[in-house]
Design an enzyme around this catalytic site. Structure first.
Site, PDB file in Angstrom:
ATOM      1  N   TYR A  23      -8.138 -14.545  -1.304  1.00 41.49           N
ATOM      2  CA  TYR A  23      -8.985 -13.487  -1.872  1.00 41.49           C
ATOM      3  C   TYR A  23      -8.376 -12.870  -3.133  1.00 41.49           C
ATOM      4  CZ  TYR A  23     -11.654 -13.828   2.475  1.00 41.49           C
ATOM      5  OH  TYR A  23     -12.431 -14.275   3.519  1.00 41.49           O
ATOM      6  N   HIS A  64      -6.387 -22.301  -2.101  1.00 44.24           N
ATOM      7  CA  HIS A  64      -7.705 -22.148  -1.472  1.00 44.24           C
ATOM      8  C   HIS A  64      -8.371 -20.840  -1.827  1.00 44.24           C
ATOM      9  CE1 HIS A  64      -5.452 -19.659   1.232  1.00 44.24           C
ATOM     10  NE2 HIS A  64      -6.561 -19.249   1.806  1.00 44.24           N
ATOM     11  N   TYR A  66     -19.053 -11.223   3.317  1.00 41.22           N
ATOM     12  CA  TYR A  66     -18.435  -9.999   3.863  1.00 41.22           C
ATOM     13  C   TYR A  66     -17.216  -9.564   3.063  1.00 41.22           C
ATOM     14  CZ  TYR A  66     -14.045 -11.569   6.111  1.00 41.22           C
ATOM     15  OH  TYR A  66     -12.768 -11.990   6.346  1.00 41.22           O
ATOM     16  N   ARG A  67     -16.695 -10.420   2.204  1.00 47.85           N
ATOM     17  CA  ARG A  67     -15.429 -10.163   1.523  1.00 47.85           C
ATOM     18  C   ARG A  67     -15.280 -11.266   0.494  1.00 47.85           C
ATOM     19  NH1 ARG A  67      -9.735 -10.649   4.927  1.00 47.85           N
ATOM     20  NH2 ARG A  67      -8.352  -9.882   3.313  1.00 47.85           N
ATOM     21  N   ASP A  70      -5.637 -15.314  11.579  1.00 44.06           N
ATOM     22  CA  ASP A  70      -5.097 -16.677  11.698  1.00 44.06           C
ATOM     23  C   ASP A  70      -3.633 -16.749  11.302  1.00 44.06           C
ATOM     24  OD1 ASP A  70      -7.474 -18.218  12.490  1.00 44.06           O
ATOM     25  OD2 ASP A  70      -8.267 -17.413  10.630  1.00 44.06           O
TER      26      ASP A  70
HETATM   27  P1  ADP Z   1      -2.689  -8.478   3.358  1.00 39.26           P
HETATM   28  O1  ADP Z   1      -1.256  -8.570   2.904  1.00 39.26           O
HETATM   29  O2  ADP Z   1      -2.874  -8.026   4.758  1.00 39.26           O
HETATM   30  O3  ADP Z   1      -3.461  -9.717   3.101  1.00 39.26           O
HETATM   31  P2  ADP Z   1      -3.086  -6.707   1.143  1.00 39.26           P
HETATM   32  O4  ADP Z   1      -1.957  -5.774   1.218  1.00 39.26           O
HETATM   33  O5  ADP Z   1      -3.012  -7.794   0.146  1.00 39.26           O
HETATM   34  O6  ADP Z   1      -3.388  -7.312   2.561  1.00 39.26           O
HETATM   35  O7  ADP Z   1      -4.404  -5.864   0.928  1.00 39.26           O
HETATM   36  C1  ADP Z   1      -5.629  -6.460   0.637  1.00 39.26           C
HETATM   37  C2  ADP Z   1      -6.408  -5.597  -0.330  1.00 39.26           C
HETATM   38  O8  ADP Z   1      -6.710  -4.349   0.309  1.00 39.26           O
HETATM   39  C3  ADP Z   1      -5.642  -5.190  -1.584  1.00 39.26           C
HETATM   40  O9  ADP Z   1      -5.806  -6.115  -2.607  1.00 39.26           O
HETATM   41  C4  ADP Z   1      -6.271  -3.864  -1.930  1.00 39.26           C
HETATM   42  O10 ADP Z   1      -7.488  -4.055  -2.633  1.00 39.26           O
HETATM   43  C5  ADP Z   1      -6.572  -3.271  -0.593  1.00 39.26           C
HETATM   44  N1  ADP Z   1      -5.472  -2.411  -0.100  1.00 39.26           N
HETATM   45  C6  ADP Z   1      -4.406  -2.843   0.591  1.00 39.26           C
HETATM   46  N2  ADP Z   1      -3.635  -1.839   0.967  1.00 39.26           N
HETATM   47  C7  ADP Z   1      -4.206  -0.719   0.515  1.00 39.26           C
HETATM   48  C8  ADP Z   1      -3.896   0.668   0.629  1.00 39.26           C
HETATM   49  N3  ADP Z   1      -2.844   1.063   1.318  1.00 39.26           N
HETATM   50  N4  ADP Z   1      -4.727   1.551   0.049  1.00 39.26           N
HETATM   51  C9  ADP Z   1      -5.824   1.143  -0.615  1.00 39.26           C
HETATM   52  N5  ADP Z   1      -6.188  -0.139  -0.737  1.00 39.26           N
HETATM   53  C10 ADP Z   1      -5.394  -1.076  -0.193  1.00 39.26           C
END
Ligand code: ADP
Length: 556
Positions: free
Chosen positions: A103, A418, A499-500, A165
């Site tokens: 994403y 991906h 959804y995302r 996953d």
């Molecule tokens: P993961 O590591 O679980 O895949 P991320 O930390 O990359 O998740 O977070 C995914 C997305 O969610 C980020 O790109 C951002 O847009 C949003 N996000 C993540 N953490 C926060 C936060 N603490 N506050 C606001 N938005 C956040």
């Protein structure tokens, strides 16, 4: 001060340097990395992921790129950074762990934004409450960390977590992105449903607690710093508190930086049994989904089960080259041959039974009888399969034990990267078959193999199509990008929405949710411009652009 390769829009080098100098007063130079050279960008790996850009880039590697990465050490640090960002009009992109795989990783939508890496320092499990069956978490707690915390504290036989996953993401980050999980606490469709209470730094730097968290635990001024004030005893027990329920605007949104979150955990159900049902023919998907719907609604199917396409399972166990020398999309005979070789069906249904043995037995009887209507369906428990299998991986995932094995299918092609295309589907055979055939046709047109899964919520399915491409091959990237753009429009024509999504597709998808002259987007923009007039928090996130960064200027 080092000069970033990608400055934020409308920002001079000098302004940026002054901004960083102030931020450095807050967090120290050791918590600031300026991204100076494109040549230094490394795509890394899942366990060693860059915060500077999207490692699975479908556009140029330096398109979604940070100017700098800053690691605040505390909630007051975040508040101070937000104040400074307002002063200098610098866009911030908050991330928790920043994996967000498929994403966009930790990369910002708006090139040159400052990525906030909250996970480096804010990574404590603040509380696990056994009686209330919940945890309070900081952004940097991964699923693997939370699981380990329960094990280390002798709590894993009392409380189970729900994992996606892959176990390396942030629980908080995944939850605010509305990611899915697979136990009964995978939610009726996602983790978001299982969160309860948040603490958020608002775009003006103020700290807010939602739901019951707005009611002080004891009257009067807090004894210590605000962010350490003990929360209301019911903060993690009752999500809504009083008045309008605001949590939703912080999920997939850009109105605040979430610093704490409550997550409901699942009490140990008293027994567990995972299973696999192989479904032989491609067209059996129709019958399977119609069998699943009533069972899921009645909660005979207790968890979020998945109906996985054979190539997703094949990809977990080997690369494409491991099975065939064919380079282009595999035909039906080739796919059947792989299914035969792995002793799997064209579709494979992974679920689990929870509870004491008599309860599991009763449920299994009903499930088995219902699926037996599909000619040739076969039933397995993990102990029935000797060789390495996806069921052995799902056996862990379905009881909330984090794994990393599902990374393997990304290597279906060489230099695999991906992208997920994730439309929502009704739980009906007609809808699932139509969505599968519409997406499969386009995937083949792009010269790729269809790899996908349906994760079954109570009333809908998240249909996850995995677009695997070669990140070193410009043509492969171009095709993947073409494919997802085309799929979004194809699906919108059927009334299907995602959804995302990945950064590159946020505007297009937001544009499909356009009922009544885009009233939803106009509503979101009004809130955005009111709460964040300088547009500093995650501009462009999920298609919501503040007026300071007009959408038309940042079109891809
Ligand atoms: P993961 O590591 O679980 O895949 P991320 O930390 O990359 O998740 O977070 C995914 C997305 O969610 C980020 O790109 C951002 O847009 C949003 N996000 C993540 N953490 C926060 C936060 N603490 N506050 C606001 N938005 C956040």
């Amino acid at each position: 001060m080092p000069v970033p390769f990608a400055l934020p829009p409308n920002t001079s080098q000098e302004t940026f340097a002054r901004f960083l100098a102030e931020v450095s007063q807050v967090v120290g130079d050791e918590n600031i990395t300026v991204v100076e050279k494109v040549e230094e960008l490394r795509d890394g790996s899942y366990l060693d992921q860059p915060r500077t850009h999207d490692p699975h880039h479908i556009v140029d590697q330096d398109y979604f790129m940070a100017s700098a990465v800053v690691c605040p050490r505390s909630v007051p640090d975040i508040q101070a950074i937000v104040h400074t960002a307002n002063e200098f009009k610098i866009p911030l992109w908050p991330t928790s762990i920043g994996r967000n795989t498929g994403y966009g990783g930790a990369a910002p939508r708006l090139r040159g934004s400052v990525v906030l890496d909250l996970g480096r320092h804010l990574n404590r499990v603040l509380e696990v409450n056994v009686d209330g069956a919940y945890a309070v978490l900081e952004p940097g707690v991964t699923f693997a960390d939370l699981y380990q915390y329960l094990v280390d504290n002798g709590l894993s036989d009392k409380l189970w977590i729900d994992v996606p996953d892959l176990g390396g993401g942030s629980v908080l980050g995944n939850t605010i992105e509305r990611g899915v999980g697979y136990t009964p606490y995978g939610g009726k469709s996602d983790h978001w449903m299982m969160h309860c209470g948040m603490e958020v730094v608002l775009p003006n730097g103020e700290l807010m607690r939602t739901g019951m968290g707005a009611l002080p635990k004891k009257p009067g001024k807090p004894d210590g710093p605000l962010h350490e004030d003990p929360g209301n005893d019911c903060w993690q027990l009752f999500p809504y508190g009083f008045g309008p329920y605001n949590d939703g605007i912080f999920s997939q949104g850009n109105l605040g930086i979430v610093t704490k979150m409550g997550m409901w955990l699942m009490p140990n159900p008293g027994g567990f049994q995972s299973y696999l049902i192989t479904i032989p023919r491609e067209e059996d998907l129709h019958q399977a989904v119609d069998i699943i719907r009533p069972l899921r609604l009645q909660m005979v199917l207790q968890n979020v089960p998945t109906i996985r396409h054979i190539l997703m399972d094949a990809g977990c166990l080997g690369t494409k080259a491991h099975y065939t020398s064919t380079k282009g999309p595999l035909d039906d005979a080739e796919i059947d041959a792989i299914a035969k070789r792995l002793n799997l069906g064209r579709w494979n249904f992974y679920g689990a039974l929870y509870g004491p043995e008599p309860a599991r037995k009763a449920l299994w009887g009903i499930i088995k009888e219902a699926f037996s209507a599909i000619p040739g369906a076969k039933f397995y428990f993990p102990e029935d399969i000797k060789e390495k299998s996806v069921l052995h991986i799902r056996h862990k995932t379905l009881q909330g034990i984090p794994t990393f094995d599902e990374l393997a299918w990304v290597d279906w092609v060489p230099n695999g990267a991906h992208l997920f295309f994730s439309p929502i589907s009704k739980v009906t055979g007609d809808d699932a078959m139509l969505q599968y055939s519409v997406t499969k046709k386009r995937v083949r047109e792009a010269g790729l193999d269809f790899i996908g899964t349906f994760t079954v919520g109570l009333r809908e399915m998240h249909h996850i199509v995995c677009i695997v491409f070669d990140r070193t091959d410009a043509e492969s990237k171009r095709k993947a990008h073409w494919l997802i753009k085309t799929l979004i429009d194809d699906c919108a024509a059927y009334g299907w929405g995602e959804y995302r999504t990945h950064l590159a597709l946020m505007d297009q998808i937001a544009g499909t949710y356009n009922w009544n002259n885009n009233i939803l987007m106009r509503f979101n923009e009004t809130i955005k411009n009111t709460l964040d007039p300088k547009g500093i928090i995650a501009p462009g996130k999920n298609g919501v652009w503040p007026s300071t960064y007009p959408r038309s200027m940042y079109k891809l």
